[in-house]
Write an enzyme that holds these catalytic residues in place. Structure first.
Site, PDB file in Angstrom:
ATOM      1  CB  SER A 143      -0.883   0.008   1.244  1.00 25.48           C
ATOM      2  OG  SER A 143      -0.076   0.289   2.371  1.00 25.48           O
ATOM      3  CE  LYS A 144       0.718   8.122  -1.786  1.00 24.18           C
ATOM      4  NZ  LYS A 144       0.182   9.414  -1.754  1.00 24.18           N
ATOM      5  NE  ARG A 145       0.356   0.734   6.307  1.00 23.62           N
ATOM      6  CZ  ARG A 145       0.985  -0.422   6.512  1.00 23.62           C
ATOM      7  NH1 ARG A 145       2.065  -0.466   7.250  1.00 23.62           N
ATOM      8  NH2 ARG A 145       0.509  -1.541   6.005  1.00 23.62           N
ATOM      9  CG  HIS A 146       4.137  -1.258   2.520  1.00 22.14           C
ATOM     10  ND1 HIS A 146       2.849  -1.646   2.267  1.00 22.14           N
ATOM     11  CD2 HIS A 146       4.483  -1.858   3.680  1.00 22.14           C
ATOM     12  CE1 HIS A 146       2.439  -2.466   3.226  1.00 22.14           C
ATOM     13  NE2 HIS A 146       3.402  -2.596   4.096  1.00 22.14           N
ATOM     14  N   GLY A 147       5.372   2.975   0.758  1.00 16.34           N
ATOM     15  CA  GLY A 147       6.135   3.771  -0.201  1.00 16.34           C
ATOM     16  C   GLY A 147       5.789   3.403  -1.630  1.00 16.34           C
TER      17      GLY A 147
END
Ligand code: GLU
Length: 513
Positions: A255-259
């Site tokens: 997800s975006k959280r992982h970059g």
């Protein structure tokens, strides 16, 4: 037979990491094998088609440097390469008739209400949801003719063989077997005459002589339908290669959280295409040894399908940063400057930083300020126009210390401003030393001359001499105040080197300020 692979995006949104890896693996395989890489635009779902998305795909692939041998922008022996145009050319209509004539496809006149009712019934009775025959798979020729005569809308479905095993030999996963009774009859042609992905993609794979259907693991459940379609036509099946999913560093869904963001955002953040390719290639593939940093040529030379891994590939942003730093260090200062100038002037870089909001600031640090990042980068451009050699010398010292092109802005800032902003803590500790003023005056009075090497050696000797003459046993009390006075910071490149680059005039100005 030469390897022929296709990247077949449906242009419905932005280009993310998963699609990039899909495209990259095929590019590397085609290059390694001396085969052909084909771009095919799968735009038959008109309700989701987005022309800006097609633009985005082309721009991104161009930036990363993934090239094709055939495609809508290049033409080729199997043109057109856009499925909507292939539909207009009658390609799918002709072939669906072949399937209908063979009895491998059938018309189904169910209304959407009937389909809803069927689904509800299946759900209620805990049956597999899907179209396993409905009213039309086994309908009589008369019933079909009557419905057609009435002008009832219909779709054309694939008649999946019943009571059989469908087996594929996946190149990564090996043998996979399905009981054909568990596979529903997918729609091949929609009521508006448009082919679905299942039909158009497989027909095109055959017509375009694709040797390997390489795609993400999420398509495995469609593979038996696709294999059955090839069998129904009597066409040889291409080799199926289902690549593992990409997960975050923590093993969870990416997800975006992982970059994981839009690929063009990596361009805007100052990643090099070579580093991104290197990083992406290592998600789910291994060269078979411990090599991590590879150029494009090395990736191509080492890329073999046997290196693809069945386990999920991990997306680790720290590794991307490390690889990017590594690849920056392989460049000469001149090449870095050229890259930086192109990077800073790119509209994408500017739009990205102008609108940047730091959603995850590093604890105890102020959030990243996009406008400040741009202003710092602009300063490099401005200076490169008036004193290119100075900028090159400054970049050369900072190459060791940066991870992205954007990092150069902050790294070389102290070289390019009239007076550097002094870190108050560092000032408290080092500029209050009783010998500081005397030391600064001594350095200012003893300027270096000659080459960079000579100047570096001069300041090295000079600071040591000051320490010795004034009874300092260690160099720290000499080096730290000087560094803070000249750069505003306690860390940075080698002090003697940066003094040589700043040169006598700037040294004097800063030391005596
Ligand atoms: N158009 C499909 C997609 O964008 C292609 C999948 C495939 O490679 O077969 O996901």
């Amino acid at each position: 037979m030469p390897v022929r692979v296709r990247f077949a995006p449906s242009p419905t949104g932005l280009l993310h990491v998963g699609a990039l890896r899909d495209a990259l693996f095929k590019f590397l395989l085609a290059k390694h094998e001396g085969g052909e890489n084909i771009l095919r635009i799968e735009d038959t779902d008109r309700s989701r088609y987005n022309p800006e998305s097609e633009e985005e795909f082309i721009t991104t692939l161009k930036w990363v440097g993934i090239t094709f041998d055939e495609g809508p922008h290049l033409g080729g022996p199997h043109a057109p390469y856009r499925q909507s145009e292939r539909k207009e050319a009658g390609i799918y209509a002709e072939l669906i008739n072949v399937l209908l004539a063979k009895g491998a496809a059938y018309k189904a006149f169910d209304t959407s209400q009937e389909l809803d009712e069927m689904r509800e019934f299946q759900q209620l009775n805990k049956l597999a949801v899907g179209y396993y025959g409905g009213n039309w798979r086994d309908a009589s020729a008369e019933a079909v003719a009557a419905a057609e005569a009435e002008g009832k809308p219909f779709v054309i479905r694939q008649r999946i063989p019943r009571g059989e095993k469908i087996v594929i030999e996946d190149l990564i996963r090996g043998r996979i077997e399905w009981d054909s009774d568990t596979i529903d009859d997918p729609v091949l042609i929609k009521a508006d005459g448009m082919p679905t992905y299942h039909f158009a993609s497989m027909v095109d794979d055959h017509l375009m002589e694709i040797t390997h259907i390489m795609r993400g693991e999420e398509w495995i459940s469609s593979a038996p339908k696709h294999a059955a379609l090839f069998d129904a036509f009597g066409w040889p099946r291409p080799i199926f290669v289902h690549c593992p999913v990409i997960v975050g560093k923590d093993g969870k869904k990416l997800s975006k959280r992982h970059g994981a963001t839009r690929v063009l955002d990596y361009a805007a953040e100052g990643y090099l295409p070579v580093a991104l390719k290197n990083f992406i290639a290592l998600i789910g593939w291994s060269p078979g040894d411990d090599t991590e940093a590879m150029t494009e040529e090395e990736l191509i030379a080492k890329f073999r399908l046997s290196g693809l891994q069945p386990s999920p590939g991990r997306f680790d942003l720290d590794k991307l940063r490390w690889l990017n730093g590594h690849h920056i260090r392989q460049m000469s200062p001149t090449a870095v400057l050229d890259e930086l100038l192109a990077y800073v002037s790119h509209p994408f870089t500017r739009i990205y930083w102008e609108n940047f909001v730091d959603e995850e600031p590093i604890p105890n640090k102020p959030p990243k300020d996009g406008k400040q990042i741009l202003a710092r980068l602009d300063r490099i451009v401005e200076w490169a126009a008036k004193d290119r050699e100075y900028v090159l010398a400054a970049l050369a010292l900072e190459i060791e210390r940066v991870l992205t092109l954007a990092d150069f802005g902050e790294a070389v800032e102290f070289f390019l401003v009239d007076s550097p902003t002094i870190d108050p803590k560092a000032a408290d500790k080092w500029l209050t030393q009783p010998h500081a003023a005397d030391l600064f005056a001594f350095i200012a009075a003893n300027p270096a001359s000659g080459s960079f090497e000579e100047a570096t050696a001069h300041y090295d000797a000079l600071l040591r001499k000051y320490a010795e003459d004034n009874g300092f046993e260690k160099l720290g009390p000499i080096v730290h105040p000087t560094r803070v006075k000249l750069t505003g910071k306690t860390t940075g490149p080698g002090l003697f080197e940066l003094m040589a680059v700043l040169g006598p005039d700037r040294l004097r100005e800063r030391l005596l300020a």
